[in-house]
Scaffold this active site. Sequence first.
Site, PDB file in Angstrom:
ATOM      1  CE  LYS A   1     -31.837 -66.008 -22.001  1.00  0.00           C
ATOM      2  NZ  LYS A   1     -33.166 -65.399 -21.807  1.00  0.00           N
TER       3      LYS A   1
ATOM      4  CB  SER B   1     -35.495 -57.165 -15.349  1.00  0.00           C
ATOM      5  OG  SER B   1     -35.320 -58.441 -14.802  1.00  0.00           O
TER       6      SER B   1
HETATM    7  P1  NAD Z   1     -36.705 -73.316 -14.846  1.00  0.00           P
HETATM    8  O1  NAD Z   1     -35.378 -73.936 -14.856  1.00  0.00           O
HETATM    9  O2  NAD Z   1     -37.140 -72.604 -13.613  1.00  0.00           O
HETATM   10  O3  NAD Z   1     -37.839 -74.397 -15.186  1.00  0.00           O
HETATM   11  C1  NAD Z   1     -37.883 -75.134 -16.361  1.00  0.00           C
HETATM   12  C2  NAD Z   1     -38.688 -76.386 -16.124  1.00  0.00           C
HETATM   13  O4  NAD Z   1     -38.867 -77.080 -17.360  1.00  0.00           O
HETATM   14  C3  NAD Z   1     -38.006 -77.361 -15.161  1.00  0.00           C
HETATM   15  O5  NAD Z   1     -38.919 -77.705 -14.145  1.00  0.00           O
HETATM   16  C4  NAD Z   1     -37.644 -78.552 -16.046  1.00  0.00           C
HETATM   17  O6  NAD Z   1     -37.693 -79.785 -15.356  1.00  0.00           O
HETATM   18  C5  NAD Z   1     -38.723 -78.467 -17.108  1.00  0.00           C
HETATM   19  N1  NAD Z   1     -38.372 -79.168 -18.339  1.00  0.00           N
HETATM   20  C6  NAD Z   1     -37.181 -79.237 -18.975  1.00  0.00           C
HETATM   21  N2  NAD Z   1     -37.264 -79.986 -20.080  1.00  0.00           N
HETATM   22  C7  NAD Z   1     -38.539 -80.419 -20.142  1.00  0.00           C
HETATM   23  C8  NAD Z   1     -39.253 -81.243 -21.048  1.00  0.00           C
HETATM   24  N3  NAD Z   1     -38.659 -81.764 -22.117  1.00  0.00           N
HETATM   25  N4  NAD Z   1     -40.568 -81.471 -20.815  1.00  0.00           N
HETATM   26  C9  NAD Z   1     -41.179 -80.959 -19.734  1.00  0.00           C
HETATM   27  N5  NAD Z   1     -40.561 -80.163 -18.837  1.00  0.00           N
HETATM   28  C10 NAD Z   1     -39.250 -79.895 -19.035  1.00  0.00           C
HETATM   29  O7  NAD Z   1     -36.730 -72.342 -16.110  1.00  0.00           O
HETATM   30  P2  NAD Z   1     -37.673 -71.076 -16.329  1.00  0.00           P
HETATM   31  O8  NAD Z   1     -36.978 -69.888 -15.773  1.00  0.00           O
HETATM   32  O9  NAD Z   1     -39.049 -71.381 -15.907  1.00  0.00           O
HETATM   33  O10 NAD Z   1     -37.603 -70.935 -17.924  1.00  0.00           O
HETATM   34  C11 NAD Z   1     -38.455 -71.678 -18.776  1.00  0.00           C
HETATM   35  C12 NAD Z   1     -38.489 -71.017 -20.135  1.00  0.00           C
HETATM   36  O11 NAD Z   1     -38.949 -69.674 -20.006  1.00  0.00           O
HETATM   37  C13 NAD Z   1     -37.141 -70.935 -20.844  1.00  0.00           C
HETATM   38  O12 NAD Z   1     -37.366 -71.042 -22.242  1.00  0.00           O
HETATM   39  C14 NAD Z   1     -36.670 -69.535 -20.518  1.00  0.00           C
HETATM   40  O13 NAD Z   1     -35.742 -69.038 -21.454  1.00  0.00           O
HETATM   41  C15 NAD Z   1     -37.990 -68.793 -20.583  1.00  0.00           C
HETATM   42  N6  NAD Z   1     -38.013 -67.519 -19.871  1.00  0.00           N
HETATM   43  C16 NAD Z   1     -37.693 -67.450 -18.557  1.00  0.00           C
HETATM   44  C17 NAD Z   1     -37.755 -66.222 -17.901  1.00  0.00           C
HETATM   45  C18 NAD Z   1     -37.492 -66.084 -16.431  1.00  0.00           C
HETATM   46  O14 NAD Z   1     -37.724 -65.002 -15.886  1.00  0.00           O
HETATM   47  N7  NAD Z   1     -37.048 -67.105 -15.729  1.00  0.00           N
HETATM   48  C19 NAD Z   1     -38.108 -65.061 -18.607  1.00  0.00           C
HETATM   49  C20 NAD Z   1     -38.430 -65.181 -19.971  1.00  0.00           C
HETATM   50  C21 NAD Z   1     -38.382 -66.411 -20.579  1.00  0.00           C
END
Ligand code: NAD
Length: 470
Positions: free
Chosen positions: A152, A400
Amino acid sequence: MYTSLLGHGLGSRTTPRFTVAVLGHGLGPDDRSAFSVSVMERLSAERRRDPSFLESVDIYFDKAASLASTTPDILTQIKACNNILKVQFPLKCANGSVELIEAYRAQHSHHRLPVKGGIRMAPNVDADETMALAALMTFKCAVVDVPFGGAKGGIKIDPTKYSINEKEAIIRRYTSELVKKNFIGPSIDVPAPDYGTGPQEMAWIKDTFEHLQPNDINGSACVTGKPLEEGGIMGRQEATGLGVFFCLREFLNDKASLGKMVIVQGFGNVGRHTIDSIHGAGGKIIAIAEANGGLVDESMEGLDIPALKAYHKKKGTITGFPGATTVKNSAGILELPCDVLIPAALESQIHSGNAGNIKAKVIAEAANGPVTPSAETILEANNVVILPDLLLNAGGVTVSYFEWLKNLNHIHFGRMSRRMEERGKKVRKLSTACSHLLDTDGKGCNFRTAAYLIAIERIATCYRLSGIFP
Ligand code: NAD
């Protein structure tokens, strides 16, 4: 508002089993008691406070490790984070000032190569968080049987505070640091999008890598989650959210989550696509929590998702959406009654302080590490079923994997046929993993511990057969 619990029975498959029975296997009595003591110490510590994210991952690991048929030396190897790189570099800001940027890359396990894991941009990034996320990647890849080790990356900035040019400079410099330190490459370490990053950042990473390593014919496979035009694969952007939906459907043992009342935290990549899939299948999204406020559908008929998406595209926020009530305190939304609560934002959102107020029957962990061990204890006592991140959000890394293979193959497949084929493979991988997890139901541990246990046993086999170099 929402004073009564909604009457939606869950299928019998979701009945939790919370008795802890040690399965008989290869640890000697002394080894096992040593492990049990450390687990007990951690368990009592966890009741006193919420552990950090990294401590939480260790606690979950230890719970499963105490049930594993693996020897303690191999468990110790599996648990440890192999490499953690910290870099600091200057950024020339648009206003002429110079800022020092802090960033990390953690490689948790090299039992399979390359190692794989997203790059996050967030103000709270640090070494511990990056190592916790890298460990989750190791176990996640093992659960869905994708042949990668775990890694990561994290860049400690709030991306909303930087211009597009500044972000490009940060990403390119970060990539060059990874190249210099041999922390990126198609056969070494392959990043992907995570919180705060997306296809554009991945395109910059690929371009930078190819400039610095022009002789690597597989250069485009140095990163996944790229735009389609840059060697990406159709469906990668929605893959994690779609995977959350597939797994939820399997666990709920109904054909399409029809009629379920769902609350989602986070309207980013994962949250949005999860919402899309659930809405498309007839589920009702009755509230969404975002960082700057949330929406509650007082009618409980379910939000008009296409209208909300159009509103979000125009305004850049969900708050103020005319089809729902906007609330300032988005954390309170997690405590509203619903069938399924889907945290899709950040780690440790459900903790000892709010777990007792959660009224959902099922928590589907779309984010990484959204439930702390202390919260898990409280939720389980209240019969809330937790579907663990290791499986629920593995759709992204699964797709991926196909992007990486496509890049290595150097073949441009017909788009539609390829999309259907990849989607079919992804569904099969996730549904096989779901079946394995459901098969463990009744063996005396919850789904999270079962997922860790499956991962540990698979990784241990790899460690044992590989031996130790030199
Ligand atoms: P992102 O940046 O696209 O979106 C995250 C969203 O969460 C944003 O809209 C942000 O405003 C919101 N947010 C942040 N803090 C918050 C809070 N306290 N309350 C409510 N909303 C809040 O990120 P993402 O890619 O969607 O990732 C989200 C989660 O999923 C993370 O834990 C990430 O590690 C996990 N994840 C992502 C992927 C991926 O492919 N992007 C894959 C596996 C896991």
